[in-house]
Structure formats: structure tokens, C-alpha cells
Design a protein around this motif. Sequence first.
Motif, short mmCIF file in Angstrom:
data_model
loop_
_atom_site.label_atom_id
_atom_site.label_comp_id
_atom_site.label_asym_id
_atom_site.label_seq_id
_atom_site.Cartn_x
_atom_site.Cartn_y
_atom_site.Cartn_z
N TYR A 19 13.98 -72.29 44.77
CA TYR A 19 15.38 -71.97 45.09
C TYR A 19 15.82 -70.65 44.45
CZ TYR A 19 16.39 -76.49 47.25
OH TYR A 19 16.40 -77.58 48.10
N PRO A 75 14.60 -66.83 49.06
CA PRO A 75 14.61 -68.30 49.14
C PRO A 75 14.89 -68.86 50.53
CG PRO A 75 16.71 -67.53 48.31
CD PRO A 75 15.86 -66.30 48.55
N MET A 108 12.75 -71.70 51.62
CA MET A 108 13.06 -72.94 50.90
C MET A 108 14.30 -73.60 51.47
SD MET A 108 12.02 -75.00 48.63
CE MET A 108 12.81 -76.58 48.35
#
Length: 228
Positions: A157, A162, A165
Motif C-alpha cells: 500500500y 500502489p 494493490m
Amino acid sequence: MMMDIPVKPADVTFTDAQWKAIWATGKDVLVSAAAGSGKTKVLITRMIEKVLSEHNPIDVDELLVVTFTNAAAAEMRHRMAEALEEAIAVNPDSIHLRRQLSLLNKAQISTLHSFCLNVVRQYAYLIDIDPGFRIADSTEAALLRDDTIGEVLEDAYNADNPEAMYRLADSFTSDRNDQSIETLIDRLYDYSRVHPSPERWLRMIPMQYELDEEVTIDELDFIGPLKT
């Protein structure tokens, strides 16, 4: 040189294949059979016959026998002790047999994990590790795994990019927590451990999704097994 296999007595309950596995010498022997088919009994009998052999007896502490359960290891050691005691009763003057009974406690008959633990502890000075280490129990191992998964997700994260993710979280989690992803990673890790090259297997999984636009669903590798 391979010794002739003795003729199987009529009152013996072993199958012909088991009898060959017990007495085969001079070459490697691989025994593959289903659970509960008598593999442990065959191995125990093979061990006993090698120690009690009249032609080329071995010492019981020359054996290395590893199993997957403590119960199987304990059974092997117990059966060996019983066989030695019976042989001594028949031949009480045998120094070899009495010596084997005294060596039995030193014999390497244990689980695979216990054997590896002893080897690492004995040679800890060569690999720069504290010889006082111990193997974590199942509860400790589960807690360590949970902590590791949490750290991996936190790093993902907080990565410079990110977005991947976030897409993963949107696909596999609820709005409340990441428990679904943690469970998925946990199961995926367990699946990977049964492969001889776990990391290579894990890296191959995404490659199965890199498909040409012309590929149909029926051409996917996993569709055949699913249909059957």
C-alpha cells in the motif's frame, strides 16, 4: 552384488511386491503405495532383517530412518526392540544382538524434522546460528505468518506505485478490512509448498493470464480438467 531373495513362506501375509521390497539389496528401492497399505510394516521388517542378517549384519545405529509422524517413528523403534529381544531369547549368547539392543537408543529413527533439527544443532558452529534454537509450534508459526502477511500488505500500500494493490483490494476485499486478501495469500503459500520449486511456480501463475486476444476460453490450459 544383489542377494537372492528368500522364498516367501506360506504363512507370511506380505504380498509378493512387499516381500521383494523387504529383501531387495544391492540397489536403490522405491516403494510407492496408498495410505494404509503396509509401507511402514514393510520398512520395519526390512530394517529388522538387515540387523539380524546372518551373512552381513549391520549395527542398528548405522540406520537412518525418517518418517512424517512421531507415532510411526515410535512404532519402528518399538518393533525393532521387540524383534531384538525375540532374537536374543533364541540366541542368548549373541554379542551382536545384545549390542544392538544397547545401541537402539542411539539409532536415528525419528521424524524428518527431528533429524534435520539434530543435524543443524550439531553443526550450528559451521552455519553461525545459536545451537539453543527451537522449532516454533503451530500457534507461534501462525502468528509469525500473520505478522509477515500484514507487513507485506502494508509495504504494498505504501509503494511508489500502489495502483496495482488498490485494484487487488477492490477485487478481493470488502470495504471493512483486508482479511480476504490475507486468507488468499495464506492459501496460495500453502499450495506453493507442494511444488519442488515454489517460487518458480508462483511466478508462472500470472503468465497464464497473458493471452492473445484471439484465444478462446476452450483453449485455456485449465478448461479441460474443469470440464471433466
